[in-house]
Write an enzyme that holds these catalytic residues in place. Structure first.
Site, PDB file in Angstrom:
ATOM      1  CB  SER A   1      -0.941   0.011   1.208  1.00 52.24           C
ATOM      2  OG  SER A   1      -2.006  -0.886   1.008  1.00 52.24           O
TER       3      SER A   1
ATOM      4  CE  LYS B   1      -4.720   1.710  -0.322  1.00 49.96           C
ATOM      5  NZ  LYS B   1      -4.015   0.463  -0.016  1.00 49.96           N
TER       6      LYS B   1
ATOM      7  CB  SER C   1      -4.160   1.341   4.143  1.00 52.31           C
ATOM      8  OG  SER C   1      -3.274   0.987   3.112  1.00 52.31           O
TER       9      SER C   1
END
Length: 298
Positions: free
Chosen positions: A62, A65, A119
């Site tokens: 993640s 992101k 997240s």
């Protein structure tokens, strides 16, 4: 002639010994870390403060992101515009668990916030599908952004990081973090401790907390934060924080256990402030050695 050869051999041995001493000294000046790959840089000077396997190409989970957020903000779409989450978004998010209800709506800015701070994978996918040109155009824009930042070891296949095919290196991510910290909303959203999202159609509320324990504790001056985890990526953490009077970017990839990246961040901070080195737990150290050996053997 024999004396000359002996002298030459003595000089070579002395030079080798001096080089070894310099290398050992350099190693001793680095903190012991549990993360397999690490890059720490002074953002103002660009100086590398710590580097460890920083060119290894690995899954980044993640941490992806942050790139997703930059691409969304670069597009200039209205952040107050309601965005609908549909079944296609859920499928593109690998049907990963989410508390968001299919068919509901949330403003784009709120989706961006919960994606960065907590997240939220479905939020990331929904942002991508509502990008001009759709999901494929979004992924193309991610890779174009990476190329423009000089991230030569990086490749993106999706916005959430759920795919292990999203790969990069610690040195590349240092470039990404340096770019991301210039976005005011990325700084604000990624360091939000708690937030309640108010969905519509139907109306309901969902509370979110930051995935970085250091942000939640409030004892650091953190300007940017993102965590990540996949089986293939291990535990990952990137941050920008004020340490010893300077803005420092920390990239820590592939650590063992939830607390290992936080532990590494604290070890780096202690080392920068005092020069002292802290030991790492044996389980984390064994994991780091195994993973490093495996990656080096590829």
């Amino acid at each position: 002639m024999k004396r000359f050869r002996k002298l030459s051999a003595t000089l070579c041995l002395a030079a080798a010994s001096t080089l070894a001493s310099v290398q050992i000294g350099a190693a001793e000046r680095q903190p012991q870390l549990a993360s397999v790959s690490t890059s720490v840089i002074d953002l103002e000077s660009g100086k590398s403060l710590v580097s460890k396997n920083d060119d290894l190409v690995v899954p980044i989970a993640s941490i992806t992101k942050l790139m997703t957020a930059m691409v969304i903000l670069d597009a200039g779409q209205p952040l107050d515009e309601p965005v609908r989450i549909d079944q296609r978004d859920r499928e593109l998010a690998h049907n990963y668990y989410s508390r968001i209800r299919t068919g509901s709506e949330l403003p784009r800015g709120d989706l961006l916030r919960i994606m960065l701070m907590s997240s939220e994978n479905l939020a990331a996918t929904t942002l991508a599908t509502h990008y001009p040109g759709g999901f494929d155009a979004f992924v193309k824009a991610m890779n174009a952004k990476a190329q423009s930042l000089g991230m030569t070891h990086s490749r993106f296949v999706g916005p959430s990081g759920l795919s292990p095919d999203n790969v990069s290196s610690a040195s590349d991510l240092a470039r990404m973090v340096k770019a991301a910290v210039d976005y005011r909303l990325i700084r604000e959203y990624s360091t939000t401790s708690v937030y309640t999202a108010n969905f519509d159609r139907p109306r309901y509320r969902v509370g979110y907390t930051n995935t970085n324990a250091l942000v939640r504790a409030g004892k650091w001056d953190i300007r940017l934060s993102k965590t990540g985890y996949l089986d293939e990526a291990g535990r990952c953490l990137v941050m920008v924080a004020s340490v010893d009077g300077r803005q420092v970017a920390m990239i820590m990839l592939d650590s063992f256990g939830k607390l290992s990246p936080v532990g590494d961040a604290n070890r780096i901070r202690k080392w920068l402030e005092t020069g002292n080195v802290s030991e790492i737990a044996s389980a984390a150290a064994n994991y780091e050695r195994r993973k490093t050996a495996t990656l080096m053997a590829r």
